[in-house]
Design a protein around this motif. Structure first.
Motif, PDB file in Angstrom:
ATOM      1  N   GLY A   5     -29.190  50.638  -3.694  1.00 44.78           N
ATOM      2  CA  GLY A   5     -28.769  51.823  -2.950  1.00 44.78           C
ATOM      3  C   GLY A   5     -29.231  51.782  -1.505  1.00 44.78           C
ATOM      4  O   GLY A   5     -28.491  52.166  -0.585  1.00 44.78           O
ATOM      5  N   VAL A   6     -30.457  51.312  -1.287  1.00 42.23           N
ATOM      6  CA  VAL A   6     -31.006  51.237   0.071  1.00 42.23           C
ATOM      7  C   VAL A   6     -30.241  50.236   0.927  1.00 42.23           C
ATOM      8  O   VAL A   6     -30.009  50.447   2.129  1.00 42.23           O
ATOM      9  N   LEU A   7     -29.808  49.140   0.326  1.00 41.20           N
ATOM     10  CA  LEU A   7     -29.148  48.067   1.077  1.00 41.20           C
ATOM     11  C   LEU A   7     -27.653  48.274   1.274  1.00 41.20           C
ATOM     12  O   LEU A   7     -27.000  47.476   1.947  1.00 41.20           O
ATOM     13  N   LEU A   8     -27.089  49.338   0.703  1.00 41.80           N
ATOM     14  CA  LEU A   8     -25.640  49.526   0.752  1.00 41.80           C
ATOM     15  C   LEU A   8     -25.091  49.599   2.172  1.00 41.80           C
ATOM     16  O   LEU A   8     -23.972  49.147   2.436  1.00 41.80           O
ATOM     17  N   ARG A   9     -25.832  50.182   3.100  1.00 40.00           N
ATOM     18  CA  ARG A   9     -25.350  50.348   4.467  1.00 40.00           C
ATOM     19  C   ARG A   9     -25.880  49.264   5.403  1.00 40.00           C
ATOM     20  O   ARG A   9     -25.962  49.461   6.608  1.00 40.00           O
ATOM     21  N   THR A  10     -26.246  48.141   4.838  1.00 43.10           N
ATOM     22  CA  THR A  10     -26.696  47.004   5.634  1.00 43.10           C
ATOM     23  C   THR A  10     -25.699  45.857   5.483  1.00 43.10           C
ATOM     24  O   THR A  10     -24.705  45.968   4.769  1.00 43.10           O
ATOM     25  N   ARG A  11     -25.988  44.738   6.129  1.00 43.13           N
ATOM     26  CA  ARG A  11     -25.091  43.580   6.012  1.00 43.13           C
ATOM     27  C   ARG A  11     -25.186  42.930   4.632  1.00 43.13           C
ATOM     28  O   ARG A  11     -24.445  42.008   4.337  1.00 43.13           O
ATOM     29  N   PHE A  12     -26.099  43.444   3.812  1.00 42.39           N
ATOM     30  CA  PHE A  12     -26.230  42.931   2.450  1.00 42.39           C
ATOM     31  C   PHE A  12     -25.517  43.849   1.441  1.00 42.39           C
ATOM     32  O   PHE A  12     -25.893  43.914   0.277  1.00 42.39           O
ATOM     33  N   LEU A  53     -26.605  44.480  -7.214  1.00 41.37           N
ATOM     34  CA  LEU A  53     -27.928  44.903  -7.686  1.00 41.37           C
ATOM     35  C   LEU A  53     -27.851  46.264  -8.372  1.00 41.37           C
ATOM     36  O   LEU A  53     -28.385  46.454  -9.476  1.00 41.37           O
ATOM     37  N   ALA A  54     -27.199  47.203  -7.723  1.00 41.56           N
ATOM     38  CA  ALA A  54     -27.118  48.555  -8.278  1.00 41.56           C
ATOM     39  C   ALA A  54     -26.301  48.579  -9.565  1.00 41.56           C
ATOM     40  O   ALA A  54     -26.719  49.177 -10.573  1.00 41.56           O
ATOM     41  N   LEU A  55     -25.144  47.913  -9.551  1.00 43.28           N
ATOM     42  CA  LEU A  55     -24.287  47.906 -10.735  1.00 43.28           C
ATOM     43  C   LEU A  55     -24.930  47.126 -11.877  1.00 43.28           C
ATOM     44  O   LEU A  55     -24.996  47.595 -13.017  1.00 43.28           O
ATOM     45  N   GLY A  56     -25.424  45.919 -11.568  1.00 42.16           N
ATOM     46  CA  GLY A  56     -26.038  45.086 -12.603  1.00 42.16           C
ATOM     47  C   GLY A  56     -27.274  45.733 -13.187  1.00 42.16           C
ATOM     48  O   GLY A  56     -27.462  45.757 -14.418  1.00 42.16           O
ATOM     49  N   GLY A  57     -28.134  46.292 -12.318  1.00 39.72           N
ATOM     50  CA  GLY A  57     -29.340  46.950 -12.809  1.00 39.72           C
ATOM     51  C   GLY A  57     -29.020  48.142 -13.688  1.00 39.72           C
ATOM     52  O   GLY A  57     -29.651  48.353 -14.724  1.00 39.72           O
ATOM     53  N   GLY A  58     -27.998  48.925 -13.286  1.00 39.37           N
ATOM     54  CA  GLY A  58     -27.612  50.087 -14.080  1.00 39.37           C
ATOM     55  C   GLY A  58     -27.055  49.708 -15.437  1.00 39.37           C
ATOM     56  O   GLY A  58     -27.378  50.340 -16.448  1.00 39.37           O
ATOM     57  N   ILE A  59     -26.206  48.670 -15.460  1.00 39.39           N
ATOM     58  CA  ILE A  59     -25.612  48.234 -16.730  1.00 39.39           C
ATOM     59  C   ILE A  59     -26.686  47.714 -17.682  1.00 39.39           C
ATOM     60  O   ILE A  59     -26.709  48.060 -18.868  1.00 39.39           O
TER      61      ILE A  59
END
Length: 263
Positions: free
Chosen positions: A27-34, A41-47
């Motif tokens: 979530g933190v990296l969503l608005r970065t170049r990553f 990360l967010a989707l995989g971690g949540g699943i």
């Protein structure tokens, strides 16, 4: 030092904590170049978090709980009974000035039942204070008080109130009771914790007999039944992983002489 390092490492490596941190990082990296990596990360971690909570992966507890069978109902009277701490929340107990049991409270109740069944056996409780709660009283303090309310005279209880982990439980209890050759001592703790506890007591030169309680699995059904609540599945999975990691850690640091102690 071993106690504090192990607690710190486990906080960051407990599966549920680690997965939540991955989701937050995403979530933190969503608005970065990553951003692309962040979504994975967010989707995989949540699943994975959801899968661990729902699927029967918590059956990793099963081989731990089945490692030591309970003793026969008609076993000879023991010379002593040792109840490991963990069944009392010393922080809540200190705050409320009343013995507050954790979800491992069956250790306490079964210890009391054994003491009443075998009135000539020595009774030992081993468990110190929470080192992160200044001024808190030890588990042993509240165990003695709780057992007294159940009809067990306080003077009958040998209380070890300084230990912070299972290794110290074994070392300090051995020095306190000085078991004699040929004596039979029962060790009461949660079934999933029994392999590590037995291994540590053996290494300390204190032969004990397993008396497992506080089962968390349903036997062979645990391999098939999905969890009804994600929180319960995560809790069981964390519990299993902590024991498996603990078995390895205690073995490689020389605190047990077997990677998976057995009968």
């Amino acid at each position: 030092m071993f106690f504090y390092i192990s607690k710190l490492l486990w906080f960051f490596t407990a599966p549920s904590n680690l997965l939540v941190m991955l989701v937050i990082l995403g979530g933190v990296l969503l608005r970065t170049r990553f951003a692309r990596l962040a979504r994975w990360l967010a989707l995989g971690g949540g699943i994975v978090l959801f899968a661990i909570g729902i699927l029967p992966v918590s059956s990793l507890l099963l081989p731990l709980e089945n490692r030591f069978p309970p003793p026969a109902a008609d076993m000879p009277p023991p010379d002593g009974i040792i109840v490991l701490g963990g069944g009392i929340d010393s922080v809540v107990s200190t705050a409320r000035d009343h013995a507050a049991m954790t979800d491992a409270g069956e250790r306490q109740l079964e210890g009391a039942a054994l003491a009443l069944r075998y009135p000539n056996a020595k009774l030992v409780f081993t468990g110190g204070p929470n080192p992160f709660w200044a001024g808190g009283k030890s588990e042993a303090h509240y165990a003695v008080a709780q057992w007294a309310s159940l009809g067990i005279a306080p003077e009958r209880v040998i209380a070890e109130s300084a230990s912070l982990n299972t290794y110290e439980n074994a070392i300090l209890t051995h020095g306190l009771v000085e078991p004699k050759p040929g004596e039979r001592w029962l060790l009461v703790t949660s079934a999933f914790h029994m392999p590590r506890a037995i291994g540590i007591f053996r290494k300390a030169g204190f032969p004990v007999e397993a008396y497992p309680v506080d089962y968390r699995t349903e036997g062979s059904l645990s391999h098939l039944r999905p969890m009804r609540e994600v929180s319960d599945g995560l809790r069981r999975f964390d519990l299993a992983m902590r024991e498996w990691v603990g078995l390895a850690g205690y073995y490689f640091t020389g605190k047990t002489d077997a990677l998976f102690p057995g009968p």
